[in-house]
Motif scaffolding. Structure first.
Motif, PDB file in Angstrom:
ATOM      1  N   THR A 102       0.662  -0.500   0.079  1.00 32.08           N
ATOM      2  CA  THR A 102      -0.184  -0.203   0.097  1.00 32.08           C
ATOM      3  C   THR A 102       0.775   1.368   0.074  1.00 32.08           C
ATOM      4  OG1 THR A 102      -1.360  -1.020   1.219  1.00 32.08           O
ATOM      5  CG2 THR A 102      -2.089   1.118   0.780  1.00 32.08           C
ATOM      6  N   SER A 105       2.275   1.348  -3.230  1.00 29.61           N
ATOM      7  CA  SER A 105       0.836   2.152  -4.396  1.00 29.61           C
ATOM      8  C   SER A 105       1.145   3.828  -4.098  1.00 29.61           C
ATOM      9  CB  SER A 105       0.155   1.629  -4.058  1.00 29.61           C
ATOM     10  OG  SER A 105       0.535   0.231  -4.008  1.00 29.61           O
ATOM     11  N   ARG A 158      -4.152  -1.624  -9.534  1.00 23.15           N
ATOM     12  CA  ARG A 158      -5.335  -1.524  -9.110  1.00 23.15           C
ATOM     13  C   ARG A 158      -5.679  -2.754  -8.973  1.00 23.15           C
ATOM     14  NH1 ARG A 158     -10.730  -2.337 -10.594  1.00 23.15           N
ATOM     15  NH2 ARG A 158      -9.975  -1.465 -12.848  1.00 23.15           N
ATOM     16  N   GLY A 161      -3.107  -5.107  -6.882  1.00 20.55           N
ATOM     17  CA  GLY A 161      -3.410  -4.648  -4.783  1.00 20.55           C
ATOM     18  C   GLY A 161      -4.048  -5.621  -4.240  1.00 20.55           C
ATOM     19  N   SER A 162      -4.108  -5.820  -2.958  1.00 22.66           N
ATOM     20  CA  SER A 162      -4.889  -7.002  -2.249  1.00 22.66           C
ATOM     21  C   SER A 162      -5.652  -5.811  -0.767  1.00 22.66           C
ATOM     22  CB  SER A 162      -4.728  -7.774  -1.634  1.00 22.66           C
ATOM     23  OG  SER A 162      -3.503  -7.246  -0.787  1.00 22.66           O
ATOM     24  N   ARG A 164      -8.892  -2.585  -0.304  1.00 21.02           N
ATOM     25  CA  ARG A 164     -10.393  -2.758  -0.840  1.00 21.02           C
ATOM     26  C   ARG A 164      -9.670  -1.266  -0.554  1.00 21.02           C
ATOM     27  NH1 ARG A 164     -13.913  -6.927  -1.174  1.00 21.02           N
ATOM     28  NH2 ARG A 164     -13.034  -9.141  -1.381  1.00 21.02           N
ATOM     29  N   GLU A 167      -8.023   0.169  -3.766  1.00 20.49           N
ATOM     30  CA  GLU A 167      -8.550  -0.260  -4.298  1.00 20.49           C
ATOM     31  C   GLU A 167      -9.660   0.717  -5.178  1.00 20.49           C
ATOM     32  OE1 GLU A 167     -11.386  -3.981  -6.912  1.00 20.49           O
ATOM     33  OE2 GLU A 167      -9.999  -4.408  -4.456  1.00 20.49           O
ATOM     34  N   ARG A 168     -10.551   0.975  -3.744  1.00 24.54           N
ATOM     35  CA  ARG A 168     -12.075   1.954  -4.481  1.00 24.54           C
ATOM     36  C   ARG A 168     -11.611   2.696  -4.836  1.00 24.54           C
ATOM     37  NH1 ARG A 168     -14.478  -0.946  -0.145  1.00 24.54           N
ATOM     38  NH2 ARG A 168     -13.626   0.220   1.581  1.00 24.54           N
TER      39      ARG A 168
END
Length: 436
Positions: A102, A105, A158, A161-162, A164, A167-168
């Motif tokens: 994370t 990212s 996206r 990745g894991s 959530r 990702e949103r």
């Protein structure tokens, strides 16, 4: 701007040439140089007239000129050293089964958004690259528009990745970049939301993709493995057979090479020397091949838990085997091989450095101004003076290697230190440059 017209203005250790970049190594052609503690690409400014990057000098995430170097006959421009496309980096992480964390990212996507803000809606095409320090830069040239390229990278991050929540947020950024005018108004909020999810982390670029031996066999020879498994033959048995055949072939090849060097005709001295040198060159390769085969075979044959239980059950049912003498079961061992010290020097520049320093010291004592067996032609005066003028110790360590150029540090942590630049010429390391 750095002015190189006056010798008095030169600063030692600045703008040291490392090597010439291959045209396929990055977006910019030129020489790779040391600029203080950083590495830059130096190219002739006259050949860059009309390039779009001139408008982005000082940008953090758009590749632009970093400095100008004035020569007696012109001007050079220093550009960032871009080593890898972002898309290639992401592909390597996926192949290694190590998706971005994370924090990574946040660093990558945040840099992309800042690059879009610096471009300020420019429609010029380009590609996202990573510098040698891991900084994302948009390099203008061939490719897509900045918004399209950024949206493609965000989509890949996206998808792999894991988290959530991340990702949103990335989905919102991806869809928002379709309208760049509206996206510019949301950039600050997107960046704030990213930093709330996690603290930015440096991009981890050194990743490796280990592959299980069983998977390699199944990918390369699926029909053979399936047929053998159906007949009750495990993949370890298949690999042992293949490895055994490879080891036998290597041993036979080694024997032929040794016989060729040992039994050459007495009357043909040039042919005998050629055959012996060919056999000598094959020795390290064959020894390495045999060692690799043995290590791999040992790892593959190491029993797992299920294999231990199966082996124990079979041993309980089998009668005691007749003891076989080692002399009858073991084949004759091949003769021990020694490595050629010249070949070892060619491979390891750090091992060659102490001998080179001793040769240079001898040249100084004997007033040999050429020192042809230790110094590159044309560098004698500067190298001999630099080595003679320092009290650096004999400790050496490899700093970096660029194929036929190596950088060696001389001297321990508590001593005066020097940097030696070695150049490989005719399979022999020579000193090309020395500086503090």
């Amino acid at each position: 701007m750095t002015d190189n017209r006056s010798p008095a203005a030169l600063v030692g250790g600045v703008h040291r040439r490392i090597r010439v970049l291959d045209p396929q190594e990055g977006p910019f052609r030129g020489e790779l140089i040391a600029d203080g503690e950083d590495v830059r690409v130096r190219t002739d400014a006259a050949g860059c007239v009309g390039e779009p990057f001139w408008a982005y000098g000082g940008a953090d995430h758009v590749a632009g000129p970093l400095d100008l170097v004035r020569r007696a006959d012109g001007t050079d421009v220093l550009l960032p050293w871009c080593t890898e496309r972002v898309g290639v980096f992401l592909g390597r992480r996926v192949a290694a089964a190590q998706p971005l964390g994370t924090g990574e990212s946040v660093t990558l996507v945040g840099s992309l958004l800042r690059g879009l803000m610096e471009l300020d809606g420019s429609p010029l095409p380009g590609t996202w690259w990573l510098t040698d320090g891991g900084r994302p830069l948009f390099v203008l040239g061939t490719g897509e528009s900045a918004a399209e390229a950024t949206r493609a990278v965000v989509a890949r991050v996206r998808a792999s990745g894991s988290d959530r929540s991340l990702e949103r947020l990335l989905a919102d950024i991806e869809s928002g970049l379709f309208d760049l005018r509206a996206a510019r108004r949301r950039m600050d909020r997107w960046e704030a939301d990213l930093t709330e999810l996690a603290a930015p982390r440096p991009l981890q670029r050194e990743v490796f993709a280990p592959a299980a031996a069983a998977a390699v066999v199944e990918d390369r020879f699926p029909a053979d493995v399936d047929g053998l498994e159906a007949r009750g033959v495990g993949w370890r048995t298949v690999l042992v057979g293949w490895l055994g055949a490879a080891l036998d072939a290597g041993r036979a090849h080694l024997g032929r090479a040794l016989r060729l060097g040992r039994h050459a005709p007495v009357g043909s001295a040039p042919e005998r020397s050629s055959a012996t040198s060919r056999a000598g060159r094959r020795r390290p390769l064959l020894v390495g091949l045999a060692a690799a085969v043995i290590v791999l075979a040992g790892g593959l044959l190491w029993p797992s838990g299920d294999a231990d239980e199966a082996a124990s059950a079979q041993d309980a049912e089998k009668p005691a085997a007749t003891e076989i003498s080692p002399a009858a079961s073991s084949p004759a061992s091949p003769p021990a091989l020694t490595q050629d010290p010249v070949a070892e020097q060619t491979v390891d520049p750090a091992a060659a450095a102490p001998a080179l320093l001793k040769r240079i010291a001898r040249c100084v004592r004997e007033h040999d101004e050429r020192c042809a067996d230790a110094v590159v032609d044309g560098s004698e005066s500067a190298v001999l003076k630099a080595v003679q003028a320092t009290d650096a110790g004999d400790d050496v360590a490899l700093v970096d290697s660029y194929g036929d150029i190596a950088v060696i540090r001389r001297g321990g942590p508590e001593e005066e230190q020097q940097i030696l630049v070695l150049l490989l010429q005719k399979d022999e390391w020579l000193v090309r440059d020395v500086y503090a």
